[in-house]
Scaffold this motif. Structure first.
Motif, PDB file in Angstrom:
ATOM      1  N   SER A 157       0.827  -1.193   0.000  1.00  0.00           N
ATOM      2  CA  SER A 157       0.000   0.000   0.000  1.00  0.00           C
ATOM      3  C   SER A 157       0.868   1.252   0.000  1.00  0.00           C
ATOM      4  CB  SER A 157      -0.909   0.009   1.231  1.00  0.00           C
ATOM      5  OG  SER A 157      -0.134   0.206   2.405  1.00  0.00           O
ATOM      6  N   PRO A 158       0.351   2.365  -0.518  1.00  0.00           N
ATOM      7  CA  PRO A 158       1.117   3.614  -0.455  1.00  0.00           C
ATOM      8  C   PRO A 158       1.492   4.005   0.966  1.00  0.00           C
ATOM      9  CG  PRO A 158      -0.711   3.824  -1.992  1.00  0.00           C
ATOM     10  CD  PRO A 158      -0.890   2.516  -1.294  1.00  0.00           C
ATOM     11  N   ALA A 159       0.606   3.743   1.927  1.00  0.00           N
ATOM     12  CA  ALA A 159       0.895   4.091   3.317  1.00  0.00           C
ATOM     13  C   ALA A 159       2.095   3.304   3.830  1.00  0.00           C
ATOM     14  CB  ALA A 159      -0.330   3.829   4.192  1.00  0.00           C
ATOM     15  N   PHE A 160       2.164   2.013   3.471  1.00  0.00           N
ATOM     16  CA  PHE A 160       3.315   1.226   3.920  1.00  0.00           C
ATOM     17  C   PHE A 160       4.589   1.679   3.239  1.00  0.00           C
ATOM     18  CE2 PHE A 160       6.334  -2.251   3.558  1.00  0.00           C
ATOM     19  CZ  PHE A 160       6.505  -2.564   4.907  1.00  0.00           C
ATOM     20  N   LEU A 161       4.527   1.987   1.954  1.00  0.00           N
ATOM     21  CA  LEU A 161       5.719   2.446   1.253  1.00  0.00           C
ATOM     22  C   LEU A 161       6.257   3.734   1.865  1.00  0.00           C
ATOM     23  CD1 LEU A 161       4.721   1.727  -2.462  1.00  0.00           C
ATOM     24  CD2 LEU A 161       6.379   0.493  -1.057  1.00  0.00           C
ATOM     25  N   MET A 162       5.365   4.631   2.261  1.00  0.00           N
ATOM     26  CA  MET A 162       5.794   5.867   2.915  1.00  0.00           C
ATOM     27  C   MET A 162       6.475   5.563   4.244  1.00  0.00           C
ATOM     28  SD  MET A 162       2.571   8.419   2.139  1.00  0.00           S
ATOM     29  CE  MET A 162       3.261   9.673   3.233  1.00  0.00           C
ATOM     30  N   TRP A 163       5.902   4.636   5.014  1.00  0.00           N
ATOM     31  CA  TRP A 163       6.487   4.268   6.306  1.00  0.00           C
ATOM     32  C   TRP A 163       7.848   3.609   6.103  1.00  0.00           C
ATOM     33  CZ3 TRP A 163       7.958   4.269  10.951  1.00  0.00           C
ATOM     34  CH2 TRP A 163       8.333   3.102  11.640  1.00  0.00           C
ATOM     35  N   ARG A 164       7.968   2.728   5.115  1.00  0.00           N
ATOM     36  CA  ARG A 164       9.234   2.049   4.864  1.00  0.00           C
ATOM     37  C   ARG A 164      10.331   3.040   4.500  1.00  0.00           C
ATOM     38  NH1 ARG A 164       9.367  -2.601   0.317  1.00  0.00           N
ATOM     39  NH2 ARG A 164       9.309  -0.773  -1.061  1.00  0.00           N
ATOM     40  N   GLU A 165      10.003   3.999   3.656  1.00  0.00           N
ATOM     41  CA  GLU A 165      10.998   4.991   3.259  1.00  0.00           C
ATOM     42  C   GLU A 165      11.353   5.899   4.426  1.00  0.00           C
ATOM     43  OE1 GLU A 165      13.792   6.951   1.190  1.00  0.00           O
ATOM     44  OE2 GLU A 165      12.756   5.103   0.624  1.00  0.00           O
ATOM     45  N   PHE A 166      10.366   6.266   5.232  1.00  0.00           N
ATOM     46  CA  PHE A 166      10.636   7.112   6.396  1.00  0.00           C
ATOM     47  C   PHE A 166      11.582   6.411   7.366  1.00  0.00           C
ATOM     48  CE2 PHE A 166       9.650   8.317  10.788  1.00  0.00           C
ATOM     49  CZ  PHE A 166       9.825   9.695  10.724  1.00  0.00           C
ATOM     50  N   ALA A 167      11.311   5.122   7.631  1.00  0.00           N
ATOM     51  CA  ALA A 167      12.163   4.386   8.568  1.00  0.00           C
ATOM     52  C   ALA A 167      13.588   4.257   8.050  1.00  0.00           C
ATOM     53  CB  ALA A 167      11.575   3.003   8.818  1.00  0.00           C
ATOM     54  N   LYS A 168      13.732   4.179   6.745  1.00  0.00           N
ATOM     55  CA  LYS A 168      15.050   3.994   6.152  1.00  0.00           C
ATOM     56  C   LYS A 168      15.861   5.276   6.114  1.00  0.00           C
ATOM     57  CE  LYS A 168      17.265   2.415   1.872  1.00  0.00           C
ATOM     58  NZ  LYS A 168      17.014   1.877   0.500  1.00  0.00           N
ATOM     59  N   SER A 169      15.213   6.401   5.787  1.00  0.00           N
ATOM     60  CA  SER A 169      15.990   7.580   5.422  1.00  0.00           C
ATOM     61  C   SER A 169      15.730   8.827   6.244  1.00  0.00           C
ATOM     62  CB  SER A 169      15.744   7.909   3.941  1.00  0.00           C
ATOM     63  OG  SER A 169      14.373   8.178   3.701  1.00  0.00           O
ATOM     64  N   SER A 170      14.711   8.820   7.089  1.00  0.00           N
ATOM     65  CA  SER A 170      14.426  10.031   7.857  1.00  0.00           C
ATOM     66  C   SER A 170      15.593  10.366   8.788  1.00  0.00           C
ATOM     67  CB  SER A 170      13.162   9.847   8.699  1.00  0.00           C
ATOM     68  OG  SER A 170      12.986  10.952   9.562  1.00  0.00           O
ATOM     69  N   PRO A 171      16.091  11.610   8.752  1.00  0.00           N
ATOM     70  CA  PRO A 171      17.206  11.967   9.643  1.00  0.00           C
ATOM     71  C   PRO A 171      16.828  11.931  11.114  1.00  0.00           C
ATOM     72  CG  PRO A 171      16.359  13.905   8.513  1.00  0.00           C
ATOM     73  CD  PRO A 171      15.697  12.714   7.886  1.00  0.00           C
ATOM     74  N   GLU A 172      15.556  12.099  11.402  1.00  0.00           N
ATOM     75  CA  GLU A 172      15.073  12.021  12.789  1.00  0.00           C
ATOM     76  C   GLU A 172      14.111  10.846  12.894  1.00  0.00           C
ATOM     77  OE1 GLU A 172      13.487  15.574  14.415  1.00  0.00           O
ATOM     78  OE2 GLU A 172      15.405  16.642  14.358  1.00  0.00           O
ATOM     79  N   PHE A 173      14.516   9.852  13.640  1.00  0.00           N
ATOM     80  CA  PHE A 173      13.707   8.642  13.811  1.00  0.00           C
ATOM     81  C   PHE A 173      13.446   8.500  15.303  1.00  0.00           C
ATOM     82  CE2 PHE A 173      13.240   3.859  13.406  1.00  0.00           C
ATOM     83  CZ  PHE A 173      12.086   3.911  12.649  1.00  0.00           C
ATOM     84  N   LYS A 174      12.454   9.225  15.789  1.00  0.00           N
ATOM     85  CA  LYS A 174      12.164   9.304  17.218  1.00  0.00           C
ATOM     86  C   LYS A 174      11.104   8.269  17.569  1.00  0.00           C
ATOM     87  CE  LYS A 174      13.467  14.175  17.577  1.00  0.00           C
ATOM     88  NZ  LYS A 174      13.040  15.539  17.993  1.00  0.00           N
TER      89      LYS A 174
END
Length: 303
Positions: A157-174
């Motif tokens: 799903s688009p929602a999962f793809l967004m979450w996967r990319e965020f977990a991989k590349s977000s500079p802040e993973f709080k």
């Protein structure tokens, strides 16, 4: 690669977590070893229930359910997966794999509770736990699953793809903020800090960043063949199997029905979509979840 050890000082002010520490040595592979932390609450001879957390939480997630389950007569066993909670953390995200997580969790189970057990699983706790049920159904007396699934490829799903990319590349993973955003109720500042406690710096978050990348939701990914094989045993699982999903979870909220439709033991069970309940259902609806485990175990003749 380094195997990071949790600093006890980070956990000194954890609220509502009065549980004793327990540890098991784990062969991590490639010549590395580590320790897995777990909770073991209730009489040693009571019927065991495995409480498996997911991404990016730890056994703290079960603090509200454990007292109710122990009072009902269970022995509650809640591990911190390798890379999470108080357990040791390889600091290289590429070291983590689906099969390694399965192996590490099976090592823990063999050491701690090799006999039949009830299972409650959520998120990656289900990707691991449901696969184990499919591979060794005789070792599970009953199952309650929440906000989880056992994927075998397809189109994410688009929602999962967004979450996967965020977990991989977000500079802040709080981590604490992620828990806050994925619940329907509000966490206190102390609870948010408790979810942050295992992850004080970027190297300690390698396992948490890796998990979304390992979900086999696209054709060709590692883990699809293993999950397809596990589905044969899971579909034939004829002991009580209950789903209790949060209806406010945008990613996994709609995934209860495939479990209900495919698993033999799920037939004629009181499956429920829980209102005002997000992805981390253990925070939002602990009483309902605990009662579901109790009722399902009684139906199975296990409690």
């Amino acid at each position: 690669m380094q195997i990071l050890k949790a600093d006890p000082a980070n956990f000194a002010a954890i609220p509502d977590y009065p549980f004793a520490e327990n540890w098991t040595d784990i062969d991590l592979g490639d010549g590395f070893s580590g320790r897995m932390h777990y909770l073991d609450e209730g009489p040693a001879d009571a019927p065991p229930v495995l409480l498996l957390h997911g991404e990016p939480s730890w056994s703290y997630l079960y603090r509200k359910m454990i007292p109710t389950l122990v009072e009902a007569g269970f022995r509650c066993l809640a591990p911190d997966l390798i890379g999470f909670g108080k357990s040791d953390k390889p600091d290289d995200a590429s070291f983590y794999s689906y099969d390694r997580h399965i192996d590490w969790l099976k090592q823990w189970r063999e050491a701690v509770v090799p006999g039949p057990a009830a299972l409650f699983c959520q998120d990656w706790g289900g990707l691991l736990g449901l696969r184990m049920v499919g591979e060794e159904p005789e070792r599970f007396a009953c199952v309650v699953a929440s906000n989880t699934f056992l994927p075998t490829g397809g189109t994410p799903s688009p929602a999962f793809l967004m979450w996967r990319e965020f977990a991989k590349s977000s500079p802040e993973f709080k981590i604490g903020e992620l828990l806050q955003r994925a619940t329907a109720t509000t966490r206190t500042d102390a609870e948010i800090a408790a979810y942050d406690a295992p992850f004080p710096d970027e190297p300690s978050k390698a396992g948490a960043r890796a998990f979304p990348q390992l979900v086999p939701v696209e054709d060709g990914m590692e883990g699809i063949a293993q999950n397809k094989a596990a589905w044969e045993g899971l579909a034939a699982y004829d002991k009580p199997f209950l789903t209790l999903f949060g209806e406010d979870d945008p990613i996994t909220g709609g995934l209860a029905q495939p479990l209900i439709d495919r698993i033999k033991g799920a037939q004629n069970m009181p499956h429920t979509m829980l209102p005002k309940c997000g992805h981390f259902c253990q925070e939002d609806r602990p009483a309902e979840l605990a009662q579901g485990v109790i009722d399902t175990a009684k139906k199975a003749g296990f409690l």
